[in-house]
Design a protein around this motif. Structure first.
Motif, PDB file in Angstrom:
ATOM      1  N   GLU A  92       0.852  -1.170   0.000  1.00  0.00           N
ATOM      2  CA  GLU A  92       0.000   0.000   0.000  1.00  0.00           C
ATOM      3  C   GLU A  92       0.899   1.235   0.000  1.00  0.00           C
ATOM      4  OE1 GLU A  92      -2.735  -0.068   3.206  1.00  0.00           O
ATOM      5  OE2 GLU A  92      -3.235  -2.162   2.932  1.00  0.00           O
ATOM      6  N   SER A 311     -11.700  -3.341   7.909  1.00  0.00           N
ATOM      7  CA  SER A 311     -10.914  -2.592   8.893  1.00  0.00           C
ATOM      8  C   SER A 311     -10.459  -3.510  10.018  1.00  0.00           C
ATOM      9  CB  SER A 311     -11.752  -1.441   9.467  1.00  0.00           C
ATOM     10  OG  SER A 311     -12.924  -1.946  10.081  1.00  0.00           O
ATOM     11  N   VAL A 317      -3.601  -2.226  13.082  1.00  0.00           N
ATOM     12  CA  VAL A 317      -3.491  -1.930  11.656  1.00  0.00           C
ATOM     13  C   VAL A 317      -3.162  -3.217  10.923  1.00  0.00           C
ATOM     14  CG1 VAL A 317      -2.737   0.436  12.071  1.00  0.00           C
ATOM     15  CG2 VAL A 317      -1.017  -1.361  11.827  1.00  0.00           C
ATOM     16  N   ALA A 319      -1.005  -4.936   7.779  1.00  0.00           N
ATOM     17  CA  ALA A 319       0.148  -4.625   6.936  1.00  0.00           C
ATOM     18  C   ALA A 319       0.947  -5.878   6.617  1.00  0.00           C
ATOM     19  CB  ALA A 319       1.053  -3.615   7.634  1.00  0.00           C
ATOM     20  N   GLU A 455      -0.572   2.477   6.779  1.00  0.00           N
ATOM     21  CA  GLU A 455      -1.170   2.281   8.104  1.00  0.00           C
ATOM     22  C   GLU A 455      -0.123   2.118   9.208  1.00  0.00           C
ATOM     23  OE1 GLU A 455      -4.266  -0.543   8.471  1.00  0.00           O
ATOM     24  OE2 GLU A 455      -5.396   0.196   6.754  1.00  0.00           O
ATOM     25  N   THR A 458       1.696   5.461   9.766  1.00  0.00           N
ATOM     26  CA  THR A 458       0.860   6.438  10.464  1.00  0.00           C
ATOM     27  C   THR A 458       0.772   6.132  11.951  1.00  0.00           C
ATOM     28  OG1 THR A 458      -0.463   6.775   8.454  1.00  0.00           O
ATOM     29  CG2 THR A 458      -1.446   7.466  10.547  1.00  0.00           C
TER      30      THR A 458
END
Length: 500
Positions: A92, A311, A317, A319, A455, A458
């Motif tokens: 991503e 979600s 998160v 990943a 993600e 962040t």
């Protein structure tokens, strides 16, 4: 002694140091970094006898033929079990350009460390010291088959009792519980004998890693250590990061008097990457014991599973994760090569958190070059180091960093910012046990997790924002006023840091 023997003795006293210096010139630089070779040669040229004795103790990173053979066999088994030619999942990234260069780092890591990038992992960052231990204990309490725990430093005290107690109870109910801790790393704590006594009263299978026991013919360079920190439960949940298994003041009265506590960061992992974490443990267990631990590696289908849809739960998160082991048993400095590759790929922003930042020439060049080509580079360190030599060696690099445009934030004393992580643009992050110092590159077994996507970056940036809020930036003018005596000590310690 006759008078005729004095000239001969005098000639020998003059000739031997010269011969030793000449021999050192042809031996010491071999297969060694230029900075390290020059540091050793300088010591030998000044004090040939002392220098050569020190070189005989600390100049080689060999771990012994038997252990090296075990590690090679373990690595080969892991490489075969996790051999996935197309193991780079769809990331991503912020752009297709980012996708291209990060793919290259993924391939580099897999080539050096055998482990592919694995998609579909749920991650949760855990900055709370006691809360992290409680989270690990909670998973161990629910274990059904096996628990693998590995820490550089281990102590059984009031803070770690929830986890070690849960491990003891799990072993009593028939769960296979294995524990590894570094011999010298743990032995340095006042509570070491208490740890051994309490472990002896349990059914936990435990071993001290890289033990130094000359009477048992177990001897090697004493500063080769296993610095990894990880927990794996049933192959379903894993933890990795910077925390050592001890109370936040390391059971030392001086730290308690100063109010000094360590600030850590761990990551909780669910998904295919847990098997890669366990593969690292299994390799270390085999190297220490010769026994095969539960491996539970994912097959190729799992390795290329697309990222989970929907979600993640609150606070988590999703990943891709690549586990990157490194250490003296590997032919290349896996962590250093990954760090350098990531730093040269950065286009906008780099945030580095490292309690011990003592770079070699290549890493210093990568950091300063990034800043000089316009990348916003920030470095989080502690205001006061807990280690005299490392703290002064680290300080010797601040001038070059500041002049290049790196912003240095110092986390307030008496706390020690011990977390170790790196974020690059919005594309990739690294978290683990590895400092950005020459010891972590050459002498320590380390464990890093490379996380890909917006993600995880962040989520880590939110933690870095809190560091920045609490820290004070170091100004070039302030650093230029540093007393000459401290600059002298900095430079001397910088030289000792190169004695690898």
């Amino acid at each position: 002694m006759s008078l005729t023997s004095w000239p001969v003795l005098t000639a020998l006293l003059v000739a031997i140091p010269i011969v030793l210096r000449v021999i050192a010139l042809g031996i010491v630089p071999g297969n060694r970094k230029p900075s390290s070779g020059m540091a050793w040669l300088l010591l030998i040229m000044i004090q040939p006898y002392v220098g050569l004795f020190a070189f005989s103790l600390f100049g080689r990173t060999a771990l012994g033929r038997r252990r090296h053979g075990r590690q090679q066999r373990a690595d080969a088994a892991i490489r075969q079990a996790m051999s996935v030619p197309e193991a780079v999942p769809e990331p991503e990234p912020a752009s297709s350009v980012a996708s291209t260069w990060v793919d290259g780092v993924v391939r580099l890591n897999q080539h050096l460390g055998a482990l592919p990038m694995l998609a579909g992992n749920q991650l949760e960052f855990l900055p709370g010291y006691r809360a992290t231990i409680a989270a690990m204990a909670h998973e161990v309490e629910a274990a059904e088959s096996w628990v693998h725990v590995e820490f550089y430093i281990t102590a059984w005290d009031e803070v770690t009792d929830p986890l070690l107690g849960a491990m003891a109870r799990a072993a009593e109910r028939g769960v296979e519980v294995r524990l590894l801790f570094d011999h010298l790393g743990s032995r340095g704590l006042p509570s070491y004998r208490e740890l051994l006594r309490r472990l002896g009263d349990t059914r936990i299978q435990w071993r001290a890693m890289l033990p130094i026991r000359p009477l048992q013919r177990r001897w090697r360079r004493p500063d080769l250590r296993n610095h990894r920190k990880l927990v794996v439960v049933d192959g379903l949940v894993g933890f990795a990061g910077s925390l050592n298994l001890t109370e936040p003041g390391y059971n030392k009265p001086k730290n308690h008097r100063l109010g000094r506590e360590w600030v850590e960061l761990m990551v909780r992992v669910e998904g295919p990457a847990v098997a890669a974490l366990n593969a690292v443990f299994a390799g270390d267990w085999y190297a220490e014991t010769g026994e095969i631990a539960d491996l539970a590696l994912p097959g190729p289908a799992q390795s290329v599973t697309p990222a989970a849809t929907g979600s993640a739960p609150a606070g988590q998160v999703v990943a891709p994760v690549q586990v990157v082991p490194s250490g003296p048993g590997y032919p290349a400095e896996n962590n250093l090569r990954m760090f350098n590759s990531l730093l040269y790929g950065a286009r906008r922003r780099i945030s580095i958190t490292s309690p011990y930042f003592v770079p070699d020439e290549s890493l210093l060049s990568a950091v300063t070059t990034a800043a000089q080509r316009g990348v916003a580079v920030e470095l989080f360190v502690s205001e006061v180091s807990d280690q005299f030599m490392v703290g002064h060696a680290q300080a010797s690099y601040y001038r070059a960093l500041l002049e290049a445009g790196v912003v240095i934030y110092r986390y307030p004393a008496p706390y020690v910012l011990h977390a170790k992580h790196l974020t690059i643009d919005d594309d990739v992050a690294v978290i683990g046990s590895s400092n950005m110092d020459m010891r972590s590159f050459s002498l320590n077994y380390e464990l890093s997790l490379m996380l890909r996507g917006v993600e995880p970056v962040t989520a880590l940036r939110q933690i870095e924002d809190e560091y920045r809020r609490l820290s004070t930036p170091l100004g070039p003018e302030e650093w230029a006023r540093r007393p000459a005596r401290l600059r002298y000590v900095d430079n001397v310690m910088r030289l000792t840091a190169a004695l690898q």
